[in-house]
Design an enzyme around this catalytic site. Structure first.
Site, PDB file in Angstrom:
ATOM      1  N   LYS A 121       0.858  -1.201   0.000  1.00 42.99           N
ATOM      2  CA  LYS A 121       0.000   0.000   0.000  1.00 42.99           C
ATOM      3  C   LYS A 121       0.882   1.234   0.000  1.00 42.99           C
ATOM      4  CE  LYS A 121      -3.690   2.266   2.614  1.00 42.99           C
ATOM      5  NZ  LYS A 121      -4.822   2.055   3.529  1.00 42.99           N
ATOM      6  N   ASP A 226     -13.453   4.647  10.089  1.00 45.70           N
ATOM      7  CA  ASP A 226     -13.787   4.533   8.668  1.00 45.70           C
ATOM      8  C   ASP A 226     -14.253   3.101   8.423  1.00 45.70           C
ATOM      9  OD1 ASP A 226     -14.104   5.525   6.142  1.00 45.70           O
ATOM     10  OD2 ASP A 226     -12.001   5.330   5.543  1.00 45.70           O
TER      11      ASP A 226
END
Ligand code: ADP
Ligand code: MG
Length: 468
Positions: A121, A226
């Site tokens: 990532k 989130d």
């Protein structure tokens, strides 16, 4: 963003030397002067110029001549530095296809020599609007040199630290393998993000597992912030894995309850819409233990026993300083500035500053700002002028009462009215002056703080950058 790793293969030692020189220069320059790059890289026979041309061609550097002849790293240049470091460390040896595009990240497959595939990532803060803080970014854009590379590095380290800690505590997260600059290497999660799943064999079980995770996180002192169908992966056996942690906050955050409820609500909404679920029959449970819920079946934040020390402990254990945490929270998460033992006053002041600045830069009606300012002043300066403000309302009922009692004497009444009117006007004028004066004081106080804040923030960033 395209990541053409073929270019990587053709880059020479000198290319990396110059890229590294620019990175080092960026510790205290937003745009690194060309001579400084040359001095740091110290290539023989003035070779730096030729190398820089090559790096520009491949978009690894950006040339900026607006103030002086200088360079900065692009995300691609930063990617290459991180990839090169990780490859040298033997973490992986090949980069494959792109797995996903996040809000502010790109995810690629990487593979080791023996063929093990993992996920890489690359954090890309500043690429798109990040959660609910676009306004703060606008605010930043107008205010200071701001280093997105540096913040992406902090986001990556934060995510890596959380992932490791959560894994150690038995949460279903990817295995955190390594981290360098803005890049996190983790195990590949099988399956798909829940948002892509149209049908589940056991939606109730999956739902309970997911809500159970929110509760268990809170027990460990954390709120995901989130937690939604984009950040929950599910495999063919309906096993759940949660991903994407850089924005987590502590349960002692002043808005913890709101963030917790929002995470819970996201899950409830999604399951109700996608799988047509009604919730009265579902009970959130962790390892078979039922969780306290409200009438609508939602777990209650207040009834969860929480370990508030977790966040600080785990983050500092992985080299993430409190200052790092404050920096990233303040600038990226929109004012989620402090966790446990936080002092809310500063946060509030910062929010006022940002409200003022947003108003200035975005042309927001200043009345709104003035209103807030006045309230703030009344609280901050309870003496003097503001005391006069308080006298206003209290004298009104007093006189009104008097008028009623003395209704039989018109002259007295009229006199009283006139007197009252005069006094009230005087009080109002003073109140207005107080407000105006206060506003000025407040604005100037903020301007002062603002300047102080800005320079101290940027010097904080400078200081931290030098520890890269
Ligand atoms: P962002 O923070 O930008 O939202 P995420 O961490 O949510 O990024 O990742 C974006 C997407 O990349 C995910 O929705 C998922 O499809 C994919 N992804 C992320 N991590 C992994 C992983 N470890 N294994 C497989 N796919 C992943
Ligand atoms: Mg995500």
């Amino acid at each position: 963003m395209k990541l053409d790793v073929d270019v990587l293969r053709y880059l020479t030692k000198e290319d990396f030397r110059v890229l590294t020189a620019v990175e080092m220069g960026m510790r205290n320059h937003e745009i690194v002067p060309a001579e400084l790059v040359e001095r740091i890289a110290a290539l023989k026979h003035g070779g730096t110029y030729k190398v820089m041309k090559n790096l520009l061609k491949h978009k690894l550097l950006h040339h900026d001549a607006s103030k002086y002849d200088g360079f900065r790293l692009t995300y691609l240049g930063y990617d290459f530095l991180a990839i090169k470091t990780l490859v040298n460390r033997g973490v992986f040896s090949a980069v494959g296809r792109q797995l996903g595009v996040g809000k502010e990240s790109d995810i690629f497959e990487v593979a080791t020599e023996d063929g093990t595939v993992m996920a890489m990532k690359l954090h890309r803060l500043g690429r798109t609007s990040f959660r609910a803080v676009k306004s703060k970014r606008d605010y930043l854009k107008h205010r200071s040199s701001f280093n997105w590379l540096y913040l992406s590095r902090l986001a990556a380290l934060r995510e890596f630290s959380f992932m490791k800690a959560l894994e150690e505590h038995g949460f279903p997260v990817p295995n955190a393998v390594d981290c360098n600059r803005h890049c996190v290497i983790m195990s590949l999660v099988p399956g798909y993000p829940l948002v892509q799943v149209k049908q589940l064999e056991n939606p109730e079980t999956v739902f309970n597992t997911i809500i159970g995770l929110v509760v268990r996180l809170a027990e460990h002192g954390l709120i995901h912030c989130d937690f939604n169908e984009f950040n929950i992966m599910i495999d063919d056996d309906e096993k759940v894995t949660m991903i994407d942690f850089p924005q987590m906050v502590s349960v002692s955050h002043r808005n913890a309850q709101m963030y917790f409820d929002r995470d819970v609500e996201c899950v409830f909404k999604f399951f109700s819409k996608r799988f047509n679920m009604s919730f009265h029959e579902c009970t959130a449970d962790i390892d078979g233990t039922a969780v306290d819920t409200d009438d609508s079946g939602r777990p209650s934040f207040t009834s969860i026993a929480k370990d508030t020390g977790f966040l600080d402990k785990e983050l500092s254990a992985s080299g993430f300083t409190r200052k790092d945490q404050e920096e990233i929270a303040k600038f990226i998460e929109g004012g989620i500035k402090k966790d446990a033992n936080s002092d809310d006053e500063d946060t509030e002041d910062d929010e006022h500053i940002s409200v003022l600045n947003e108003a200035n830069t975005m042309g927001v009606d200043s009345l709104h700002v003035a209103d807030q300012t006045l309230q703030h002043d009344e609280q901050v300066e309870p003496e003097g002028n503001v005391r006069t403000c308080e006298a206003g309302p209290s004298s009104e009922p007093e006189n009104e009462d008097g008028s009623n009692e003395e209704g039989d004497n018109e002259t007295v009444n009229n006199d009283n009215d006139a007197e009252l009117e005069k006094r009230l006007n005087k009080v109002r004028r003073r109140a207005v002056t107080a407000a105006r004066g206060g506003r000025k004081t407040f604005a100037s106080r903020n301007t002062y703080k603002d300047k102080g804040g800005k320079s101290s923030n940027s010097s904080k960033i400078q200081r931290q950058l030098s520890s890269w």
